[in-house]
Scaffold this active site. Structure first.
Site, PDB file in Angstrom:
ATOM      1  N   SER A 183       0.829  -1.192   0.000  1.00  0.00           N
ATOM      2  CA  SER A 183       0.000   0.000   0.000  1.00  0.00           C
ATOM      3  C   SER A 183       0.874   1.256   0.000  1.00  0.00           C
ATOM      4  O   SER A 183       1.802   1.379   0.797  1.00  0.00           O
ATOM      5  CB  SER A 183      -0.886  -0.021   1.248  1.00  0.00           C
ATOM      6  OG  SER A 183      -1.673   1.137   1.260  1.00  0.00           O
ATOM      7  N   GLY A 184       0.574   2.154  -0.905  1.00  0.00           N
ATOM      8  CA  GLY A 184       1.328   3.396  -0.993  1.00  0.00           C
ATOM      9  C   GLY A 184       2.557   3.304  -1.858  1.00  0.00           C
ATOM     10  O   GLY A 184       3.342   4.250  -1.966  1.00  0.00           O
ATOM     11  N   THR A 232      -1.599   2.401  -8.045  1.00  0.00           N
ATOM     12  CA  THR A 232      -2.695   3.100  -8.703  1.00  0.00           C
ATOM     13  C   THR A 232      -2.157   4.212  -9.608  1.00  0.00           C
ATOM     14  O   THR A 232      -2.637   4.401 -10.719  1.00  0.00           O
ATOM     15  CB  THR A 232      -3.666   3.669  -7.646  1.00  0.00           C
ATOM     16  OG1 THR A 232      -4.111   2.568  -6.844  1.00  0.00           O
ATOM     17  CG2 THR A 232      -4.839   4.334  -8.290  1.00  0.00           C
ATOM     18  N   ASN A 277      -1.301   5.291   3.264  1.00  0.00           N
ATOM     19  CA  ASN A 277      -1.517   5.989   2.006  1.00  0.00           C
ATOM     20  C   ASN A 277      -2.768   6.846   2.134  1.00  0.00           C
ATOM     21  O   ASN A 277      -3.816   6.363   2.522  1.00  0.00           O
ATOM     22  CB  ASN A 277      -1.687   4.938   0.893  1.00  0.00           C
ATOM     23  CG  ASN A 277      -1.859   5.559  -0.480  1.00  0.00           C
ATOM     24  OD1 ASN A 277      -1.965   6.776  -0.608  1.00  0.00           O
ATOM     25  ND2 ASN A 277      -1.885   4.716  -1.498  1.00  0.00           N
ATOM     26  N   SER A 325      -5.569   5.339  -0.426  1.00  0.00           N
ATOM     27  CA  SER A 325      -5.334   3.911  -0.574  1.00  0.00           C
ATOM     28  C   SER A 325      -6.540   3.226  -1.222  1.00  0.00           C
ATOM     29  O   SER A 325      -7.683   3.464  -0.826  1.00  0.00           O
ATOM     30  CB  SER A 325      -5.070   3.311   0.808  1.00  0.00           C
ATOM     31  OG  SER A 325      -4.823   1.935   0.669  1.00  0.00           O
ATOM     32  N   SER A 326      -6.254   2.423  -2.222  1.00  0.00           N
ATOM     33  CA  SER A 326      -7.346   1.702  -2.885  1.00  0.00           C
ATOM     34  C   SER A 326      -7.771   0.581  -1.960  1.00  0.00           C
ATOM     35  O   SER A 326      -6.970  -0.280  -1.614  1.00  0.00           O
ATOM     36  CB  SER A 326      -6.866   1.091  -4.201  1.00  0.00           C
ATOM     37  OG  SER A 326      -6.030   1.990  -4.889  1.00  0.00           O
ATOM     38  N   GLY A 378      -1.836  -4.662  -2.072  1.00  0.00           N
ATOM     39  CA  GLY A 378      -0.625  -5.416  -1.769  1.00  0.00           C
ATOM     40  C   GLY A 378      -0.742  -6.191  -0.458  1.00  0.00           C
ATOM     41  O   GLY A 378      -1.686  -6.032   0.301  1.00  0.00           O
ATOM     42  N   GLU A 385      -0.304  -7.079   3.157  1.00  0.00           N
ATOM     43  CA  GLU A 385      -0.269  -6.138   4.278  1.00  0.00           C
ATOM     44  C   GLU A 385      -0.233  -6.869   5.617  1.00  0.00           C
ATOM     45  O   GLU A 385      -0.822  -7.935   5.771  1.00  0.00           O
ATOM     46  CB  GLU A 385      -1.480  -5.220   4.243  1.00  0.00           C
ATOM     47  CG  GLU A 385      -1.283  -4.034   3.321  1.00  0.00           C
ATOM     48  CD  GLU A 385      -2.520  -3.166   3.243  1.00  0.00           C
ATOM     49  OE1 GLU A 385      -2.394  -1.946   3.419  1.00  0.00           O
ATOM     50  OE2 GLU A 385      -3.607  -3.703   3.003  1.00  0.00           O
TER      51      GLU A 385
END
Ligand SMILES: Nc1ncnc2c1ncn2[C@@H]1O[C@H](COP(=O)(O)OP(=O)(O)OP(=O)(O)O)[C@@H](O)[C@H]1O
Ligand SMILES: [Mg+2]
Length: 1019
Positions: free
Chosen positions: A116-117, A121, A166, A169-170, A387, A389
């Protein structure tokens, strides 16, 4: 130092310089250690070079700052360029995938992974933008393209949230097919929205953006209509993370963007209203609170929020949230909820409503950007999936996410090995087995039928009786107690046990260990509330819950199973496509620009399997290139291949590497590529190339400049030439049209052309002699005057030349002939024949003249000319041969030694000849007394010569030519002696005769001239 004289070379120089920072393809590292890898990555990151390749895989490091490398110039630069020609870039990958698709007419996908981050994206947006920019411009395309681009802000508003890692974050997995054929299109699949976020956020995190955007940015009217307060802090669902308002997020602005984007993707006005209705309902639902009644059952405190809810009858909803109906034998029994249960149902309803609405939204977007063309579509899939995590408390969703990553890693290993192996096979090179960690064992642990964690979870959820979280854990321990990747508190050794709670289980993922809490892993039944939603006045709610009723009797699938099957579908679909990878790395946890946290990155490098991938790529042969490409780059290193190799590229490469001294084990020759085992072999070659190209650099630069200059000059000339031609042709036409007019700018050049062309032609067609009076080129009207002048000048010139060319003697002749002509031309028939006969100085040499005659006359006698004649007597016209001598003052008739008659020119009255062809001459002499002799009649062969000379000396032209050519008989009267007349008659006849006629006249008969029109005299 030789570079930099032109802009182009500057750019080229800059590219090469960028290229020189570290190594742009990890495959070419000297050694495949993590340290070497990290060193190279850092070196490049420090120079803002965030992209590096491992073969065709792109490693990207989040710079946390805006780099100016995504502008349209950069896009142009990468368009259609060979992957390895320019510095690594996400655009290079996008372009290569596109061209591979067009070339092979098959489907591809780009897997973007990373924690993440890390920038997944962002990367997927860059790729989409690249394709949007490269697609051709048509109205239809542009509208689909806009929709595709605009789907992002909408999906991000509903599916992204601020997390600790993030700010954007998605919180869902996204797979998007970009469809290419004649038209562009798109299709999105969404995976596992993190619904728990709707009702709960960890500290420092937020709910999905859309809630804040609506509350902060929504128009007064809208908020009023939805019964919302403009205050995020008023809503339970927005405040748990205690960071509703973030300076880094501008919810008001984003609201406008989202509203506009919804219009672009053609969500209707009523759908928009319903959509915001759902968002508002969730917020209201979050504020519904329960009080315990006397028996401890949940009852709704009398707040009024329910009236805003979902368009469902408030009473019914209230009942739905506090108890459920159970069928017991024939009767329906109401089973009240305790407070916990009521809250669970409430939250479950909020999550279900939001989650299904999200899916509805994706469907909406798909409809709007659907490619309606039925012909074969090729697709490039973009997979931007959350991702791996690890949190302190890892929920059920975390379990799914990590399982997903495990699956994708499996896919990645399969595909990488497969493609490696395939390439070796295709090139006819023996495959050498590669050691790598295969995570299949972990995937199986999770997903295996009847034995995997998901299966056991399903069983536990659906098992009648008292299933609890702990019985689930026991079942797990029972089934997989001896699995090397599974640990629980009970199964662990003493040291590990300390790190585990009793309710936890731990999975040893390929990327690291994760401890999951079993609490809340199981769904409770919420079907009754869902059924209520089917009656909502909100069309979206009604639509998304409408199937709840129908499916209620079927054994429902748990979320985990649903997820598992959707993942299986995805992997199947991906396995049918060619894979490309982008691996995103997060540079640091605090989102600081330019900072690379080595430990953090090292960890990601490990669990993204980058070293694994690198090793696979390097296992056999580190480097491979198509023969053409290799030869093109290094041909300068071998005299046999420089500057051109005319044979097959493969043979050229063979010659080249032999010249370079490659050992047999260092390389292999494939069908289309050369394989080089160790990077150092390539380095040696590259170093040699470097030295060589430095030496050549100046030369090349110069050659390049000259080439450019020369081409530019050629191009300029060509343009000038055409312009000139156009002008000339126009002028010519104009001139032709106006050729009759007075000279003007329109026709002046045309006329000049006409004049010049006339003169040029005239020059070649001039008359050759003065006598040729017919040859003269007819002039065009503009040249008439000039032509006339020229003609005169030219004839004068010719005459002059002729005259200059004649001799003194000829001149004398001509002068005499002029005199002859003046006297006889057109008068005497024999004149034309005489013209060509030259006059002589004299007809009798001095030797032939009697010396007595000469001696007698020396004093008075200056002899000019002498000629023999036949003299006719005055009495009987007897012919007597005589000589006539001319002096300056008199003519002498001489017979032998005697001068018979002297005729002073002063006594000469005149001379007569006929107009016929005879040569009889009559000299009329003044006769004052009888003693004097009368007129002299004689025949002279050189009549014209004689008379001309005589005329010159005599100076008076008294020669009379009988002119009456039509009279049959012409006559010259003569004085035989003073007072006695005679005559000479002339006529024509078949025979020339001279005789004394009966009438006493001298008769002279001559042939008529050939053209004589009258009849001959007979007799
Ligand atoms: N190439 C880039 N250039 C500049 N900034 C970037 C780049 N990539 C990422 N960032 C920054 O990092 C942030 C996070 O990136 P992004 O949202 O793409 O991460 P992600 O991998 O999708 O994370 P998640 O898994 O949480 O969705 C972005 O909002 C942006 O600020
Ligand atoms: Mg993302």
């Amino acid at each position: 130092g030789a570079r930099g004289s032109t802009g182009l070379l500057n750019m080229e120089g800059a590219l090469v310089a960028r290229d020189k920072v570290g190594i742009q393809d990890f495959v070419l590292l000297d050694e495949t250690t993590e340290t070497a890898f990290m060193e190279n990555l850092k070196k490049r990151f420090d120079k803002d070079l965030i992209y590096t390749y491992i073969g065709a895989l792109v490693v990207s490091v989040n710079p946390y700052k805006d780099l100016d490398i995504y502008n349209s110039n950069q896009m142009d630069l990468y368009m259609g360029v060979n992957f390895f020609e320019l510095p690594p870039h996400i655009f290079a990958l996008a372009d290569t995938v596109y061209h591979a698709m067009m070339l092979e007419l098959n489907n591809h996908f780009i897997l973007i992974s990373g924690e993440s981050g890390a920038g997944k994206t962002e990367a997927s947006k860059k790729i989409l933008q690249y394709y949007a920019a490269c697609s051709p411009e048509t109205d239809l395309l542009t509208s689909v393209r806009d929709k595709m681009l605009m789907s992002n802000p909408v999906l991000e508003a509903f599916g992204n949230a601020k997390t600790l890692k993030n700010d954007n974050s998605s919180r869902f997995g996204k797979y998007m097919d970009i469809q290419f054929n004649k038209a562009l299109g798109g299709h999105i699949l969404n995976y596992l929205l993190e619904k728990s976020r709707v009702v709960h956020q960890n500290h420092g995190e937020r709910n999905f953006h859309i809630f804040y955007q609506l509350v902060e940015g929504g128009e007064e009217d809208l908020l009023h209509q939805l019964g919302l307060e403009r205050d995020c802090l008023y809503y339970n669902y927005l405040t748990q993370g205690e960071c509703a308002i973030m300076s880094s997020i501008n919810d008001k602005n984003d609201w406008k963007t989202v509203k506009n984007a919804l219009k672009v993707i053609e969500v209707s006005e009523s759908d928009r209203t319903d959509l915001f209705g759902v968002v508002a309902s969730v917020l209201h639902l979050g504020n519904v609170e329960f009080d315990p009644d006397s028996r401890g059952n949940a009852s709704l405190d009398n707040n009024t929020e329910l009236r805003w809810l979902l368009g469902v009858n408030a009473q019914t909803l209230q009942e739905g949230l506090t108890y459920r109906k159970i069928r017991a034998q024939q009767d329906q029994v109401l089973s009240p909820f305790n407070i916990d249960h009521a809250i669970y149902v409430r939250d479950a309803l909020a999550k279900a409503m939001y989650g299904r609405t999200f899916t509805w939204l994706v469907r909406q977007i798909n409809e709007s950007m659907e490619n309606k063309d039925d012909t074969m579509k090729m697709v490039i899939g973009l997979l931007d999936i959350y991702g791996f995590e690890v949190f302190y408390v890892n929920s059920f969703e975390q379990f799914c996410i990590n399982y997903c990553n495990e699956k994708l890693q499996q896919l990645f290993i399969q595909l990488t090995l497969k493609s490696e192996q395939e390439e070796y096979e295709a090139e006819g090179i023996e495959w050498e087995a590669v050691q790598f960690f295969n995570n299949k064992i972990i995937c199986d642990l999770v997903e295996e039928r009847h034995r995997g964690i998901i299966s056991i979870l399903d069983e536990e959820c659906l098992r009648p009786g008292d299933a609890t979280d702990l019985t689930f854990l026991e079942r797990l321990e029972e089934k997989m107690g001896d699995h090397p990747h599974f640990v629980t508190h009970r199964l662990a050794d003493i040291t590990t046990r300390k790190t585990l709670d009793r309710g936890d289980f731990r999975l040893l993922h390929y990327a690291g260990e994760v401890t999951y809490c079993v609490v809340g892993k199981r769904d409770r039944h919420t079907q009754h509330t869902e059924r209520l939603m089917g009656q909502s006045k909100n069309a979206i709610v009604r639509e998304v819950f409408c199937n709840a009723d129908a499916d209620s009797r079927r054994r429902p699938e748990t979320v985990a199973t649903q997820f598992k099957s959707s993942l299986l579908k995805l992997t199947e679909s991906l396995l049918a496509k060619d894979a490309w990878y982008v691996r995103c790395l997060k540079s640091n946890e605090s989102k600081k620009p330019g900072v690379l946290d080595e430990a953090l990155v090292r960890h990601q490098v490990k669990y993204l399997g980058l070293m694994e991938h690198l090793r696979v790529r390097r296992a056999g042969f580190a480097y491979r290139r198509r023969y053409e490409v290799f030869l093109q780059r290094y041909k300068a290193l071998c005299p046999a291949t420089w500057p051109h190799w005319l044979g097959l590229p493969m043979d050229g490469v063979q010659v080249l590497v032999q010249h370079l001294g490659y050992m047999p084990y260092e390389y292999k020759m494939g069908r289309t590529k050369i394989f080089i085992r160790h990077p150092k072999t390539l380095y040696a070659t590259e170093d040699a190339f470097e030295r060589c190209s430095n030496a050549c650099c100046l030369l090349r630069t110069k050659a390049f400049q000259m080439d450019v200059a020369w081409k530019a000059a050629q191009a300029r000339k060509e343009v000038e030439r055409r312009d000139w031609a156009v002008k000339v042709i126009k002028k010519f036409i104009n001139g032709f049209i106006n050729r009759g007019d007075a000279r003007s700018t329109d026709n002046s050049e045309y006329l000049a052309f006409v004049r010049q062309s006339y003169l040029n032609r005239l020059k070649l067609k001039l008359p050759q002699t003065v006598l040729d009076k017919t040859t003269w080129l007819t002039p065009p009207s503009v040249c008439q005057e000039a032509s006339e002048l020229l003609r005169k000048v030219y004839y004068r010139l010719m005459v002059r030349k002729y005259v200059r060319g004649i001799s003194q003697q000829k001149k004398g002749q001509l002068q005499m002939k002029v005199v002859t002509s003046a006297i006889f031309k057109g008068k005497k028939d024999s004149y034309p024949q005489s013209i060509t006969r030259s006059f002589l100085d004299t007809r009798i040499g001095e030797a032939d003249i009697n010396p007595k005659v000469l001696a007698k006359g020396t004093a008075v006698f200056s002899l000019q000319y002498s000629v023999p004649v036949v003299k006719y007597d005055r009495k009987g016209f007897k012919p007597r041969p005589r000589q006539i001598l001319l002096t300056t003052s008199a003519a002498y008739l001489v017979e032998e030694a005697k001068i018979k008659q002297r005729v002073l020119y002063t006594s000469l009255k005149g001379i007569s000849v006929s107009n016929l062809t005879d040569d009889i001459v009559v000299l009329h002499i003044t006769c004052e007394d009888a003693k004097q002799k009368g007129d002299l009649v004689f025949q002279c062969d050189h009549l014209f010569e004689f008379l001309t000379k005589l005329s010159i000396h005599y100076r008076v032209s008294v020669i009379n030519v009988l002119l009456n050519r039509f009279a049959l008989l012409r006559s010259i009267t003569i004085e035989i002696q003073s007072g006695k007349q005679g005559a000479v008659d002339f006529t024509t006849g078949p025979e020339p005769l001279v005789y004394k006629d009966k009438n006493g006249h001298l008769m002279v008969v001559r042939h008529p001239p050939p053209h004589t029109p009258y009849p001959l005299k007979s007799g």
